[in-house]
Design a protein around this motif. Sequence first.
Motif, PDB file in Angstrom:
ATOM      1  N   GLY A  64       0.742  -1.260  -0.038  1.00 38.99           N
ATOM      2  CA  GLY A  64       0.103  -0.011  -0.024  1.00 38.99           C
ATOM      3  C   GLY A  64       0.942   1.208  -0.038  1.00 38.99           C
ATOM      4  N   LEU A  65       1.917   1.016   0.818  1.00 37.23           N
ATOM      5  CA  LEU A  65       2.900   2.406   0.972  1.00 37.23           C
ATOM      6  C   LEU A  65       3.755   2.614  -0.291  1.00 37.23           C
ATOM      7  N   PHE A  66       3.893   1.314  -0.942  1.00 38.39           N
ATOM      8  CA  PHE A  66       4.584   1.538  -2.402  1.00 38.39           C
ATOM      9  C   PHE A  66       3.868   2.339  -3.305  1.00 38.39           C
ATOM     10  N   VAL A  67       2.573   1.714  -3.392  1.00 39.39           N
ATOM     11  CA  VAL A  67       1.657   2.071  -4.427  1.00 39.39           C
ATOM     12  C   VAL A  67       1.460   3.791  -4.356  1.00 39.39           C
ATOM     13  N   SER A  68       1.264   4.021  -2.915  1.00 34.85           N
ATOM     14  CA  SER A  68       0.913   5.523  -2.830  1.00 34.85           C
ATOM     15  C   SER A  68       2.094   6.294  -3.222  1.00 34.85           C
ATOM     16  N   GLN A  69       3.227   5.689  -2.869  1.00 32.67           N
ATOM     17  CA  GLN A  69       4.426   6.658  -3.366  1.00 32.67           C
ATOM     18  C   GLN A  69       4.777   6.679  -4.685  1.00 32.67           C
ATOM     19  N   LEU A  70       4.172   5.694  -5.186  1.00 30.69           N
ATOM     20  CA  LEU A  70       4.093   5.606  -6.680  1.00 30.69           C
ATOM     21  C   LEU A  70       3.346   6.625  -7.385  1.00 30.69           C
ATOM     22  N   ASN A  71       2.089   6.628  -6.741  1.00 23.32           N
ATOM     23  CA  ASN A  71       1.148   7.695  -7.262  1.00 23.32           C
ATOM     24  C   ASN A  71       1.788   9.059  -7.317  1.00 23.32           C
ATOM     25  N   ALA A  72       2.448   9.288  -5.916  1.00 20.00           N
ATOM     26  CA  ALA A  72       3.335  10.658  -5.853  1.00 20.00           C
ATOM     27  C   ALA A  72       4.328  10.828  -6.690  1.00 20.00           C
ATOM     28  N   LYS A  73       4.952   9.811  -7.087  1.00 17.23           N
ATOM     29  CA  LYS A  73       6.170   9.873  -8.150  1.00 17.23           C
ATOM     30  C   LYS A  73       5.529  10.372  -9.454  1.00 17.23           C
ATOM     31  N   ILE A  74       4.478   9.374  -9.726  1.00 12.85           N
ATOM     32  CA  ILE A  74       3.801   9.911 -11.165  1.00 12.85           C
ATOM     33  C   ILE A  74       3.556  11.315 -11.189  1.00 12.85           C
ATOM     34  N   LYS A  75       2.934  11.838 -10.295  1.00  9.28           N
ATOM     35  CA  LYS A  75       2.406  13.162 -10.114  1.00  9.28           C
ATOM     36  C   LYS A  75       3.648  14.117 -10.103  1.00  9.28           C
ATOM     37  N   LEU A  76       4.754  13.570  -9.379  1.00  6.85           N
ATOM     38  CA  LEU A  76       6.029  14.448  -9.439  1.00  6.85           C
ATOM     39  C   LEU A  76       6.604  14.472 -10.988  1.00  6.85           C
ATOM     40  N   GLU A  77       6.389  13.420 -11.622  1.00 11.97           N
ATOM     41  CA  GLU A  77       7.110  13.233 -13.033  1.00 11.97           C
ATOM     42  C   GLU A  77       6.006  13.871 -13.926  1.00 11.97           C
ATOM     43  N   GLU A  78       4.698  14.057 -13.580  1.00 15.52           N
ATOM     44  CA  GLU A  78       3.864  14.918 -14.488  1.00 15.52           C
ATOM     45  C   GLU A  78       4.280  16.502 -14.149  1.00 15.52           C
TER      46      GLU A  78
ATOM     47  N   GLY B 225       2.065  27.771 -31.765  1.00 15.70           N
ATOM     48  CA  GLY B 225       1.933  26.639 -31.861  1.00 15.70           C
ATOM     49  C   GLY B 225       2.133  25.850 -30.525  1.00 15.70           C
ATOM     50  N   ASN B 226       2.477  24.546 -30.635  1.00 19.99           N
ATOM     51  CA  ASN B 226       2.825  23.707 -29.211  1.00 19.99           C
ATOM     52  C   ASN B 226       3.898  23.180 -29.043  1.00 19.99           C
ATOM     53  N   VAL B 227       4.408  22.952 -27.997  1.00 17.92           N
ATOM     54  CA  VAL B 227       5.437  22.028 -27.729  1.00 17.92           C
ATOM     55  C   VAL B 227       4.725  20.947 -27.015  1.00 17.92           C
ATOM     56  N   VAL B 228       5.218  19.696 -27.449  1.00 19.23           N
ATOM     57  CA  VAL B 228       4.321  18.488 -26.718  1.00 19.23           C
ATOM     58  C   VAL B 228       5.661  17.578 -26.332  1.00 19.23           C
ATOM     59  N   LEU B 229       5.709  17.225 -25.199  1.00 23.83           N
ATOM     60  CA  LEU B 229       6.715  16.302 -24.623  1.00 23.83           C
ATOM     61  C   LEU B 229       5.936  15.118 -23.943  1.00 23.83           C
ATOM     62  N   THR B 230       6.332  13.780 -24.020  1.00 23.39           N
ATOM     63  CA  THR B 230       5.858  12.566 -23.426  1.00 23.39           C
ATOM     64  C   THR B 230       7.017  11.982 -22.551  1.00 23.39           C
ATOM     65  N   HIS B 231       6.292  11.203 -21.854  1.00 19.49           N
ATOM     66  CA  HIS B 231       7.567  10.291 -20.749  1.00 19.49           C
ATOM     67  C   HIS B 231       6.642   8.866 -20.750  1.00 19.49           C
ATOM     68  N   THR B 232       7.467   7.949 -21.005  1.00 19.97           N
ATOM     69  CA  THR B 232       7.099   6.512 -21.062  1.00 19.97           C
ATOM     70  C   THR B 232       6.721   5.985 -19.697  1.00 19.97           C
ATOM     71  N   MET B 233       5.504   5.653 -19.301  1.00 22.49           N
ATOM     72  CA  MET B 233       5.118   5.347 -18.051  1.00 22.49           C
ATOM     73  C   MET B 233       5.673   3.773 -17.798  1.00 22.49           C
ATOM     74  N   ASP B 234       5.400   3.021 -18.620  1.00 29.37           N
ATOM     75  CA  ASP B 234       5.732   1.444 -18.397  1.00 29.37           C
ATOM     76  C   ASP B 234       7.127   1.619 -18.101  1.00 29.37           C
ATOM     77  N   ALA B 235       8.037   2.044 -18.791  1.00 29.94           N
ATOM     78  CA  ALA B 235       9.302   2.002 -18.687  1.00 29.94           C
ATOM     79  C   ALA B 235       9.905   2.549 -17.211  1.00 29.94           C
ATOM     80  N   SER B 236       9.208   3.667 -16.906  1.00 25.08           N
ATOM     81  CA  SER B 236       9.333   4.494 -15.653  1.00 25.08           C
ATOM     82  C   SER B 236       9.161   3.479 -14.430  1.00 25.08           C
ATOM     83  N   LEU B 237       8.055   2.711 -14.561  1.00 22.75           N
ATOM     84  CA  LEU B 237       7.618   1.963 -13.428  1.00 22.75           C
ATOM     85  C   LEU B 237       8.180   0.568 -13.465  1.00 22.75           C
TER      86      LEU B 237
END
Lengths: 512, 291
Positions: free
Chosen positions: A46-60, A169-181
């Motif tokens: 549970g702790l790890f998953v909640s940290q993971l959520n926080a990590k994803i938010k940080l990556e966003e 116009g727009n600048v678009v950036l992407t980050h691969t989540m699977d690889a990160s996870l």
Amino acid sequence: MTPPHTYRNRLILYVVLLEVFLIGVLFFFYSQSRDAILDVANRNLGLFVSQLNAKIKLEEHELEQSARLISNNVQLREYMFVVVSIGTETAPLKDLFQRQFGWLRFNSAAIISKQGKVLIGGDDKKLLAAVNKYRTADKPGGEVFYYTTENSIEMATVMPVFYQNEFLGNVVLTHTMDASLIETARSVGFGQFFVVSNGKILRSSLEGGLIGQSFKEKYGQLQLGGDNYLVSKVTYFSDKNLPEVWFGFSNPELTGQLDLIRSQMLALALGASIVILIIGIAMIRNFSRPVSRLVSRMHQVGEGKFPEIETVQTRDEFGYLINQFQDMVIRLKEKQDEVDQVQSLLEEQATTDSLTGLYNRRYLYDLYPKLLSDAKRQGNSITVILADLDKFKQVNDKYGHIVGDHVLTHVSEIMRNCCRVSDFVFRIGGEEFLVLTTGGLNGGEILAEKIRNKIEQSPLKAGDLILSVTSSFGVAQLESTDASLSDILARADKALYAAKDSGRNQVSVINI
Amino acid sequence: MTTSFTARAQLLLFILFNLLCTIVYADDKAINKDNKPAIIGAGAHFAWVIFNDLKPALQQSSGRTVELFGKESMLGMGCNAGIKMAQQNQPGKESFGFVCCPLSDKEVHEKDIQVHPIAKEPILILVNKQNKVQNLSQQQVSDIFSGKITNWAEVEGEDKPVVVVTRLHCKHRPGHWKTILPDAKSFRKDRLNVKSAAEMVKRVTDFPGAIGHTGATWVFGSDSNVKSVSVSGFSPTAGNLRAGRYPFYRVLSAVTNKQASADVMAIIDRVQTGPEFSRVAKEYELVPIRQ
């Protein structure tokens, strides 16, 4: 007799109880450890998953900041303006982008003009399709969205670019989540990721991936590839169009930890048992050996022996006890020696005549049964020689009792000298003497004659006084009909009277 | 005995230290006549190049230390900074400035300064080296910068859009880029405005269709990919400029306030008329004004 080993047995019992207790405690903890590990794993999950959520938010946030950095760059805006508004080639823009922002952390990037023309990153068709709905000047930018490709879940953010208030116009950036996870899972060291769509595994961090296998979670657990998994959903991806992402621990991973703990516990128990055993044996030896020695010595003392006990140098209680016991034995031995001496003296006084040193009448009665027994066993005969000094009363009356005592001493000395070592000489009355000899009647008669003759031939010399003394003798032999000593004494006495009656200074023998 | 020796050693060290300090100080001030403080010169990069090249000769002839600021117009240096530096001149803190634009009489009067013209500097019309165009007429140059011509094909170049890069500084002063077009409004609106000559060169290097302008004293680095085109058949040389054949130029000047010391004036005079300046002027295709 072997001393009882109560205390040693108790010590052995204590050691055994200690061992049992230790093993019991270890067994208890081992049995509890499984539940504890599962409990900890559950909480960690549970702790790890909640940290993971926080990590994803940080990556966003990081992705958004990177996009903002790019869109705010003055040079990039100028170059984009030149490309978009003047219509020059895009190469300078690409070069600038690579030069200035190549170090930023993202998977892919695109710059799309306000007309929808891809200036940079035109290869990523999925990205372009996903970005189309965000391509507008009205939005402030920084909004993060997700889209999927065949191999990954992509995090993306779009940021508008302005030059002199003109939307370019727009600048678009992407980050691969699977690889990160997956990278995160590997850095943690254990645990697996599963990307699941429609109840099937699309991807996972497992070797082989279990791709296409059914993923049916129930109460946070599921069966996969023969292993039970404890899983928790990464809730950050709330978009229903996206695959689900799960993180979990497999039983082998957990039991692997348990096996490790079990091995450690076993090793610990074994080590502790050996240590306790060694200590126990040492204690038993140290306790039992001196006690056994002490008990053995006590037995010897009880049997009247006084064993030599060497002094113990150790300063413990046993050393003190043994040394005290040794002192006690030494003192006891000294007392025993004193008692023996006194007893010997008393015995001597009880069996001898104090004036002459010859055995007394009492000892005669003590000794006779033994002599009789020995004589019967050896087939010998006992002969009694009864002697009485002639006219001794006149000596006493005429010369006094002191001279009388000298006469008695003198005669006693003659009798002792005439007898063999095996003969017994008694003073049984005032001037009456008795000799017990194992020879026959003839031997007794000869001995009596020898004594009589010696007395007669040895006058007493006391100062100027020379006093001749004679004695009469009655000799009798033990007969088979004799019931007691009195019988033979009576016959000897009878013979003595016969000698007295015949004129004294003679030997009279009774023959039956 | 030991104490006495230590005391003597300390005294000797003290004397040696003082002697060393005196030598260092004397060496530092050796060039300074009567130990006067350094004369500070600051301003626009293009004039700074001239003063910096002549610095050893100026210090030698004046006997004063000269400190110069303005390389690539960094640290906020420029024409305005040059004028401000001239105004701050006072005894004990002597200073002067240098500018890359001619000043109007009104500005000279309001700011109570004196302008000492040094040289005319050709303004180069820069294009990317990939650009096949070698020559443009003065009108074509004006039309390109104004936006009348937007594609190089119109001036016998490739079919490539023109990217105008400008650095329209000192807008209230005459001359300079105003030799191309009279005012900023006349320039094409969809242009790139840069803040330094270095950025100008960089932009023209990056865009094959770019056109820009800069002074002839700019030293181009090895990473620059630009060239200057001739105007109406005349390249930007001192000879063409002096003869009036090359139309784009500016005047580089020194500025002082009216209390400038004799040493400052002597330095400026040496720049304007000295033999060393002839060599520098030749190197950068400058046209000395007082020679």
